[in-house]
Design a protein around this motif. Sequence first.
Motif, PDB file in Angstrom:
ATOM      1  N   SER A 184       0.806  -1.217   0.000  1.00 42.33           N
ATOM      2  CA  SER A 184       0.000   0.000   0.000  1.00 42.33           C
ATOM      3  C   SER A 184       0.838   1.266   0.000  1.00 42.33           C
ATOM      4  CB  SER A 184      -0.917  -0.010   1.232  1.00 42.33           C
ATOM      5  OG  SER A 184      -0.128   0.036   2.423  1.00 42.33           O
ATOM      6  N   GLN A 185       2.167   1.133  -0.031  1.00 45.39           N
ATOM      7  CA  GLN A 185       3.019   2.313  -0.048  1.00 45.39           C
ATOM      8  C   GLN A 185       2.726   3.146  -1.301  1.00 45.39           C
ATOM      9  OE1 GLN A 185       7.056   1.038   0.167  1.00 45.39           O
ATOM     10  NE2 GLN A 185       6.896   0.276   2.254  1.00 45.39           N
ATOM     11  N   ARG A 186       2.573   4.438  -1.081  1.00 47.04           N
ATOM     12  CA  ARG A 186       2.251   5.297  -2.225  1.00 47.04           C
ATOM     13  C   ARG A 186       3.445   5.501  -3.151  1.00 47.04           C
ATOM     14  NH1 ARG A 186      -1.423  10.215   0.368  1.00 47.04           N
ATOM     15  NH2 ARG A 186      -3.168   8.897   1.070  1.00 47.04           N
ATOM     16  N   VAL A 187       4.626   5.644  -2.585  1.00 48.19           N
ATOM     17  CA  VAL A 187       5.820   5.881  -3.396  1.00 48.19           C
ATOM     18  C   VAL A 187       6.700   4.634  -3.336  1.00 48.19           C
ATOM     19  CG1 VAL A 187       7.830   7.331  -3.771  1.00 48.19           C
ATOM     20  CG2 VAL A 187       5.713   8.331  -2.855  1.00 48.19           C
ATOM     21  N   PRO A 188       6.698   3.838  -4.387  1.00 52.62           N
ATOM     22  CA  PRO A 188       7.523   2.638  -4.382  1.00 52.62           C
ATOM     23  C   PRO A 188       8.993   2.986  -4.230  1.00 52.62           C
ATOM     24  CG  PRO A 188       5.961   2.633  -6.209  1.00 52.62           C
ATOM     25  CD  PRO A 188       5.964   4.013  -5.632  1.00 52.62           C
ATOM     26  N   VAL A 189       9.695   2.175  -3.478  1.00 49.03           N
ATOM     27  CA  VAL A 189      11.128   2.373  -3.276  1.00 49.03           C
ATOM     28  C   VAL A 189      11.880   1.434  -4.190  1.00 49.03           C
ATOM     29  CG1 VAL A 189      13.011   2.257  -1.619  1.00 49.03           C
ATOM     30  CG2 VAL A 189      10.751   3.065  -0.888  1.00 49.03           C
ATOM     31  N   VAL A 190      12.770   1.986  -4.993  1.00 46.98           N
ATOM     32  CA  VAL A 190      13.574   1.174  -5.903  1.00 46.98           C
ATOM     33  C   VAL A 190      14.946   0.957  -5.291  1.00 46.98           C
ATOM     34  CG1 VAL A 190      14.574   0.981  -8.202  1.00 46.98           C
ATOM     35  CG2 VAL A 190      12.344   2.085  -7.896  1.00 46.98           C
ATOM     36  N   ALA A 191      15.308  -0.285  -5.147  1.00 43.97           N
ATOM     37  CA  ALA A 191      16.627  -0.640  -4.627  1.00 43.97           C
ATOM     38  C   ALA A 191      17.340  -1.495  -5.664  1.00 43.97           C
ATOM     39  CB  ALA A 191      16.484  -1.400  -3.310  1.00 43.97           C
ATOM     40  N   TYR A 192      18.662  -1.465  -5.616  1.00 43.88           N
ATOM     41  CA  TYR A 192      19.452  -2.249  -6.568  1.00 43.88           C
ATOM     42  C   TYR A 192      20.166  -3.388  -5.846  1.00 43.88           C
ATOM     43  CZ  TYR A 192      18.691   1.109 -10.297  1.00 43.88           C
ATOM     44  OH  TYR A 192      18.101   1.890 -11.261  1.00 43.88           O
ATOM     45  N   ASN A 193      20.060  -4.563  -6.432  1.00 43.85           N
ATOM     46  CA  ASN A 193      20.767  -5.744  -5.938  1.00 43.85           C
ATOM     47  C   ASN A 193      21.812  -6.170  -6.961  1.00 43.85           C
ATOM     48  OD1 ASN A 193      18.093  -7.572  -4.188  1.00 43.85           O
ATOM     49  ND2 ASN A 193      19.043  -5.597  -3.788  1.00 43.85           N
ATOM     50  N   THR A 194      22.812  -6.893  -6.492  1.00 46.31           N
ATOM     51  CA  THR A 194      23.829  -7.455  -7.378  1.00 46.31           C
ATOM     52  C   THR A 194      24.054  -8.906  -6.988  1.00 46.31           C
ATOM     53  OG1 THR A 194      24.954  -5.327  -7.617  1.00 46.31           O
ATOM     54  CG2 THR A 194      26.189  -7.300  -8.219  1.00 46.31           C
ATOM     55  N   ILE A 195      23.940  -9.797  -7.958  1.00 41.73           N
ATOM     56  CA  ILE A 195      24.271 -11.200  -7.722  1.00 41.73           C
ATOM     57  C   ILE A 195      25.595 -11.486  -8.422  1.00 41.73           C
ATOM     58  CG2 ILE A 195      22.852 -11.987  -9.673  1.00 41.73           C
ATOM     59  CD1 ILE A 195      22.394 -14.578  -8.073  1.00 41.73           C
ATOM     60  N   THR A 196      26.517 -12.099  -7.685  1.00 42.52           N
ATOM     61  CA  THR A 196      27.864 -12.342  -8.187  1.00 42.52           C
ATOM     62  C   THR A 196      28.210 -13.814  -8.030  1.00 42.52           C
ATOM     63  OG1 THR A 196      28.525 -10.121  -7.476  1.00 42.52           O
ATOM     64  CG2 THR A 196      30.291 -11.682  -7.971  1.00 42.52           C
ATOM     65  N   THR A 197      28.609 -14.436  -9.125  1.00 42.22           N
ATOM     66  CA  THR A 197      29.063 -15.830  -9.063  1.00 42.22           C
ATOM     67  C   THR A 197      30.585 -15.848  -9.010  1.00 42.22           C
ATOM     68  OG1 THR A 197      29.030 -15.959 -11.484  1.00 42.22           O
ATOM     69  CG2 THR A 197      27.093 -16.775 -10.303  1.00 42.22           C
ATOM     70  N   PRO A 198      31.174 -16.723  -8.187  1.00 38.94           N
ATOM     71  CA  PRO A 198      32.627 -16.837  -8.161  1.00 38.94           C
ATOM     72  C   PRO A 198      33.107 -17.734  -9.300  1.00 38.94           C
ATOM     73  CG  PRO A 198      31.676 -18.396  -6.644  1.00 38.94           C
ATOM     74  CD  PRO A 198      30.518 -17.628  -7.244  1.00 38.94           C
ATOM     75  N   ARG A 199      34.413 -17.875  -9.441  1.00 44.05           N
ATOM     76  CA  ARG A 199      34.956 -18.917 -10.304  1.00 44.05           C
ATOM     77  C   ARG A 199      34.486 -20.254  -9.744  1.00 44.05           C
ATOM     78  NH1 ARG A 199      39.924 -17.155 -12.993  1.00 44.05           N
ATOM     79  NH2 ARG A 199      40.935 -19.138 -12.529  1.00 44.05           N
ATOM     80  N   GLY A 200      33.969 -21.098 -10.611  1.00 41.39           N
ATOM     81  CA  GLY A 200      33.420 -22.363 -10.147  1.00 41.39           C
ATOM     82  C   GLY A 200      31.988 -22.260  -9.682  1.00 41.39           C
ATOM     83  N   GLY A 201      31.297 -21.172 -10.055  1.00 44.12           N
ATOM     84  CA  GLY A 201      29.911 -20.995  -9.624  1.00 44.12           C
ATOM     85  C   GLY A 201      28.992 -20.649 -10.785  1.00 44.12           C
ATOM     86  N   LYS A 202      27.701 -20.851 -10.569  1.00 41.63           N
ATOM     87  CA  LYS A 202      26.660 -20.456 -11.513  1.00 41.63           C
ATOM     88  C   LYS A 202      25.395 -20.212 -10.702  1.00 41.63           C
ATOM     89  CE  LYS A 202      24.994 -25.151 -12.391  1.00 41.63           C
ATOM     90  NZ  LYS A 202      24.592 -26.151 -13.387  1.00 41.63           N
ATOM     91  N   PHE A 203      24.444 -19.480 -11.281  1.00 40.39           N
ATOM     92  CA  PHE A 203      23.174 -19.270 -10.584  1.00 40.39           C
ATOM     93  C   PHE A 203      22.161 -18.724 -11.579  1.00 40.39           C
ATOM     94  CE2 PHE A 203      20.679 -18.806  -6.729  1.00 40.39           C
ATOM     95  CZ  PHE A 203      21.308 -19.696  -5.877  1.00 40.39           C
ATOM     96  N   ARG A 204      20.882 -18.879 -11.218  1.00 42.99           N
ATOM     97  CA  ARG A 204      19.798 -18.350 -12.043  1.00 42.99           C
ATOM     98  C   ARG A 204      18.994 -17.335 -11.244  1.00 42.99           C
ATOM     99  NH1 ARG A 204      16.277 -23.182 -13.845  1.00 42.99           N
ATOM    100  NH2 ARG A 204      16.986 -24.043 -11.857  1.00 42.99           N
ATOM    101  N   VAL A 205      18.444 -16.350 -11.964  1.00 41.57           N
ATOM    102  CA  VAL A 205      17.646 -15.301 -11.324  1.00 41.57           C
ATOM    103  C   VAL A 205      16.366 -15.099 -12.122  1.00 41.57           C
ATOM    104  CG1 VAL A 205      17.608 -12.937 -10.482  1.00 41.57           C
ATOM    105  CG2 VAL A 205      19.787 -14.139 -10.655  1.00 41.57           C
ATOM    106  N   ILE A 206      15.253 -15.025 -11.427  1.00 38.67           N
ATOM    107  CA  ILE A 206      14.007 -14.565 -12.047  1.00 38.67           C
ATOM    108  C   ILE A 206      13.792 -13.143 -11.577  1.00 38.67           C
ATOM    109  CG2 ILE A 206      11.522 -14.884 -12.243  1.00 38.67           C
ATOM    110  CD1 ILE A 206      11.869 -17.817 -11.904  1.00 38.67           C
ATOM    111  N   LEU A 207      13.914 -12.195 -12.483  1.00 38.92           N
ATOM    112  CA  LEU A 207      13.849 -10.772 -12.161  1.00 38.92           C
ATOM    113  C   LEU A 207      12.409 -10.351 -11.838  1.00 38.92           C
ATOM    114  CD1 LEU A 207      16.310  -9.430 -14.889  1.00 38.92           C
ATOM    115  CD2 LEU A 207      16.776  -9.813 -12.455  1.00 38.92           C
ATOM    116  N   PRO A 208      12.230  -9.167 -11.297  1.00 39.20           N
ATOM    117  CA  PRO A 208      10.885  -8.727 -10.897  1.00 39.20           C
ATOM    118  C   PRO A 208       9.858  -8.715 -12.020  1.00 39.20           C
ATOM    119  CG  PRO A 208      12.551  -7.318  -9.904  1.00 39.20           C
ATOM    120  CD  PRO A 208      13.271  -8.217 -10.846  1.00 39.20           C
ATOM    121  N   ASP A 209      10.302  -8.565 -13.276  1.00 43.77           N
ATOM    122  CA  ASP A 209       9.362  -8.554 -14.401  1.00 43.77           C
ATOM    123  C   ASP A 209       9.109  -9.946 -14.954  1.00 43.77           C
ATOM    124  OD1 ASP A 209      11.815  -9.020 -15.507  1.00 43.77           O
ATOM    125  OD2 ASP A 209      11.528  -7.677 -17.224  1.00 43.77           O
TER     126      ASP A 209
END
Length: 420
Positions: A184-209
Amino acid sequence: MEDYSGYFRQGDLIAKYLKGELSHPEREELADWIAQSEHNRALFEKLTEKDTLGQELDRFGPGDKEAAWERIAAETGHTQTARTTYIGTRLGQLVAAALVIVISGLLVYQVVYKDTPTQPVAQQLNDILPGGNKAVLTLADASQINLDDATNGEIARQSDMVITKTADGQLVYDLSKATAASSSQRVPVVAYNTITTPRGGKFRVILPDGSKVWLNAASSLKYPTKFLSHERQVELNGEAYFEITHVKTSPNVARPFRVCSEGQVVEVLGTHFNINSYSDEKSVKTTLLEGKVKVIKTLANVSSNRPNGKTASALILKPGEQAQLASGNRPNLNLIAQADLEEAVAWKNGQFHFKDTDLPTIMRQIARWYDVKVGYQGKIPDMKFRGRISRDVPLSQIFQILQLSGVNFKLDGRKITVKS
């Protein structure tokens, strides 16, 4: 340490038997080994069974057990009635090498480790295991969550967004789980995230859209926790595969999605594509599988977030095409009309795919996925390789295939030395 050379010798002899390449002395040597014990005879029968080899060879390429057997049969001529072959291509050599490795590995396991199955063979041999689902999520307040250790389920909340980790190595941003108070917040707050994979890593992300991103090893993706403006924009370092959701701001206006990486911006609406932007590669490669994208060469870097108005050139890609932005002080943006799509996205599908690939390029891929350092002793071998290898195998199996092509390695901890 146990000497395994004898088992690899027997593996080589059995592989030659399947290919019809045994010399008379080798045929006698194999027959003597089979005759030594009932155990050896049973092993020989097991290792020449279609189902056994088909299942194990499937680790070296796509497809099911039957398809894996058909591939090896096509290269070796191994059928129910004939065992003759002609292997004249580099791909054939790699398939033959895979055959030797599979048979030898099964021999080692059956003879040495059959009674001690609690520890993987690769660990018992001090081998280096492949990478897996590893990443660090950095939230807007600079706090970090190690996704390797985080339990499955909800791991954070930001404004009206719930962040969830799934069991299969995926990060999901879900607005539907938000509380009534936060929504119900009138002014949405936009924040930024960062996902970082190391050497030997992988990952999947489903973004907000709803867009899906597969992140390769040694890569990072910065994105807002909510797309509010007329456009959607993220920043990439390294390599990622994108499946972008088509979103409209009005019935007749689509909201574009932009991926900013070093020296370029990729604009899309709804499409599937791959971007390889590792700083140690010779070029940034954008490969389109579905839809349409515009690749814009700019003078801006990733931190600028958008083109700075000094656009040098741009390309519109159609499915099957690839844009290559060469590195250096005077980069050129070139179009490859017929890109190898399987090669471009092999990493996402759990494979190394080499198509006339030089050794340094292969070793860079290995270094990222197995988290090792690579050095060279003497002249770097001028060789090209073709073929597919599973990214799920221990490093030793990669070595075995390359060594059969004349490349020698020395492993000291996590340091690989390539010797000419």
